[in-house]
Write a protein that holds these residues in place. Structure first.
Motif, PDB file in Angstrom:
ATOM      1  N   ALA A 135       0.825  -1.209   0.000  1.00 15.60           N
ATOM      2  CA  ALA A 135       0.000   0.000   0.000  1.00 15.60           C
ATOM      3  C   ALA A 135       0.859   1.259   0.000  1.00 15.60           C
ATOM      4  O   ALA A 135       0.419   2.327  -0.416  1.00 15.60           O
ATOM      5  CB  ALA A 135      -0.922  -0.006   1.208  1.00 15.60           C
ATOM      6  N   SER A 137       2.273   4.586   0.866  1.00 15.32           N
ATOM      7  CA  SER A 137       1.749   5.654   1.726  1.00 15.32           C
ATOM      8  C   SER A 137       0.215   5.646   1.776  1.00 15.32           C
ATOM      9  O   SER A 137      -0.403   6.444   2.478  1.00 15.32           O
ATOM     10  CB  SER A 137       2.236   7.005   1.205  1.00 15.32           C
ATOM     11  OG  SER A 137       1.838   7.131  -0.137  1.00 15.32           O
ATOM     12  N   HIS A 138      -0.404   4.761   1.006  1.00 17.75           N
ATOM     13  CA  HIS A 138      -1.877   4.707   1.005  1.00 17.75           C
ATOM     14  C   HIS A 138      -2.310   3.743   2.104  1.00 17.75           C
ATOM     15  O   HIS A 138      -1.568   2.859   2.488  1.00 17.75           O
ATOM     16  CB  HIS A 138      -2.374   4.245  -0.355  1.00 17.75           C
ATOM     17  CG  HIS A 138      -1.804   5.069  -1.452  1.00 17.75           C
ATOM     18  ND1 HIS A 138      -2.315   6.281  -1.802  1.00 17.75           N
ATOM     19  CD2 HIS A 138      -0.711   4.878  -2.230  1.00 17.75           C
ATOM     20  CE1 HIS A 138      -1.573   6.797  -2.751  1.00 17.75           C
ATOM     21  NE2 HIS A 138      -0.593   5.977  -3.031  1.00 17.75           N
ATOM     22  N   ASN A 139      -3.542   3.900   2.562  1.00 17.85           N
ATOM     23  CA  ASN A 139      -3.851   3.059   3.715  1.00 17.85           C
ATOM     24  C   ASN A 139      -4.576   1.773   3.377  1.00 17.85           C
ATOM     25  O   ASN A 139      -5.001   1.054   4.253  1.00 17.85           O
ATOM     26  CB  ASN A 139      -4.558   3.853   4.821  1.00 17.85           C
ATOM     27  CG  ASN A 139      -5.787   4.536   4.278  1.00 17.85           C
ATOM     28  OD1 ASN A 139      -6.184   4.262   3.141  1.00 17.85           O
ATOM     29  ND2 ASN A 139      -6.392   5.419   5.050  1.00 17.85           N
ATOM     30  N   GLN A 145      -8.586  -2.076  -2.588  1.00 20.18           N
ATOM     31  CA  GLN A 145      -9.063  -1.007  -3.475  1.00 20.18           C
ATOM     32  C   GLN A 145      -9.942  -1.593  -4.582  1.00 20.18           C
ATOM     33  O   GLN A 145     -10.981  -1.032  -4.954  1.00 20.18           O
ATOM     34  CB  GLN A 145      -7.868  -0.281  -4.116  1.00 20.18           C
ATOM     35  CG  GLN A 145      -6.948   0.420  -3.137  1.00 20.18           C
ATOM     36  CD  GLN A 145      -5.620   0.846  -3.796  1.00 20.18           C
ATOM     37  OE1 GLN A 145      -5.576   1.229  -4.952  1.00 20.18           O
ATOM     38  NE2 GLN A 145      -4.527   0.771  -3.050  1.00 20.18           N
ATOM     39  N   LYS A 250      -3.364   2.321  -6.501  1.00 18.08           N
ATOM     40  CA  LYS A 250      -2.474   3.188  -5.725  1.00 18.08           C
ATOM     41  C   LYS A 250      -1.573   2.301  -4.874  1.00 18.08           C
ATOM     42  O   LYS A 250      -2.063   1.401  -4.189  1.00 18.08           O
ATOM     43  CB  LYS A 250      -3.301   4.101  -4.819  1.00 18.08           C
ATOM     44  CG  LYS A 250      -4.205   5.029  -5.602  1.00 18.08           C
ATOM     45  CD  LYS A 250      -4.838   6.045  -4.659  1.00 18.08           C
ATOM     46  CE  LYS A 250      -5.674   7.070  -5.398  1.00 18.08           C
ATOM     47  NZ  LYS A 250      -6.912   6.501  -5.953  1.00 18.08           N
ATOM     48  N   GLY A 251      -0.297   2.570  -4.909  1.00 14.24           N
ATOM     49  CA  GLY A 251       0.630   1.774  -4.114  1.00 14.24           C
ATOM     50  C   GLY A 251       1.828   1.384  -4.951  1.00 14.24           C
ATOM     51  O   GLY A 251       2.067   1.952  -6.019  1.00 14.24           O
TER      52      GLY A 251
END
Ligand code: G1P
Length: 275
Positions: A135, A137-139, A145, A250-251
């Motif tokens: 991930a 900085s994405h949570n 996702q 994202k990631g």
């Protein structure tokens, strides 16, 4: 909702010979954890609890990994080493594992079809463990996702990433119409095109959500690139009959099927302070 995750894990891992002569490539460790464990973590984080693993000859280590080793547990109980097993114990408790064998190696589409007996008639996720995702900085993880996106669109989804044009011959490549931020409706997809024939530089990476009609489509799919039954071709049929989406996730993703990607992943997780 989606509860099952299929892991095609019957391949020979020839790019890692001789390491993979007697050991499944899915068991190669990034730091202390084998690649497939990262995949299972990602699936569990996405809310999935049933892991369906398509194995082949010489893959028993995978089954043993997701099981209790009584001698070992007994040996290290109460010692300083015991905490090293905490994470994997928790993971094993959160999900079930079932296995089937791909008897012949006839491509990724064929591997997924071999898993039909474990999946049945419901939508499912697919993780190719040698594409290691984080991930960053994405949570939320990539699969998480994608599951969210599935709950909105209810169709098959592939994860994509932009790659240098000269690398298109390593991936399935899509062409599509953007319908939302990072979401494309697929118009065309080609398995491992030469750069000059590639419809774009948007490459499919090893994360899929598939609706179960894909099994009948795979059964009807003729061998394609490399004489193998390609999931990319089956998904193209599904896109023509209805809708398939591509999602720019994202990631971070590392190609741990290659030595370069593997070293990059190792350095990344080491710097991040993972164990
Ligand atoms: C498979 C798929 C390809 C996809 C890739 C992602 O190829 O056939 O479409 O882009 O996984 O890792 P493989 O790497 O197994 O040759």
């Amino acid at each position: 909702m989606i509860k099952k995750c299929l892991f095609p894990a019957a391949g020979y891992g020839t790019r890692f010979l001789p390491a993979t002569k007697a050991m499944p490539k899915e068991m190669l460790p990034v730091l202390t954890r084998p690649l497939i464990e990262y995949g299972v973590e990602e699936a569990v984080e996405a809310g999935l609890n049933t892991m369906a693993i398509v194995t082949g000859r010489g893959k028993r280590a995978i089954e043993d990994h997701f099981d209790i080793s009584y001698e070992l547990e007994h040996q290290i109980k109460g010692t300083t080493k015991e905490p090293l097993l905490t994470q994997i114990r928790k993971l094993i408790n959160k999900c079930t594992f079932s296995y089937t064998r791909q008897v012949e190696m006839k491509g990724l589409g064929h591997a997924i079809l071999s898993g039909e007996t474990l999946i049945g008639n419901e939508p499912f996720a697919v993780i190719l463990a040698d594409d290691l995702c984080d991930a960053d900085s994405h949570n939320e993880g990539v699969l998480s996702q994608m599951i969210k996106l599935y709950s909105k669109y209810k169709c098959s989804i592939v994860a994509i990433e932009e790659v240098p044009k000269e690398d298109t011959n390593k991936y399935g490549v899509i062409d599509g119409e953007q319908i939302a931020d990072g979401v494309y409706m697929i118009k065309n997809m080609v398995e491992k095109p030469n750069p000059e024939d590639a419809p774009s530089n948007m490459a499919i990476i090893g994360r899929y959500i598939l609706t179960p009609d894909i099994f009948d489509i795979i059964r009807e799919t003729k061998p394609g690139k490399g004489g193998e039954i390609q999931i990319t071709d089956a998904l193209m049929t599904q896109a023509q009959n209805g809708m398939v989406l591509a999602y720019k996730f994202k990631g971070k993703r590392f190609d741990c099927g290659s030595v370069d990607g593997f070293v990059e992943a190792t350095n990344y997780f080491y710097k991040k302070g993972s164990k």
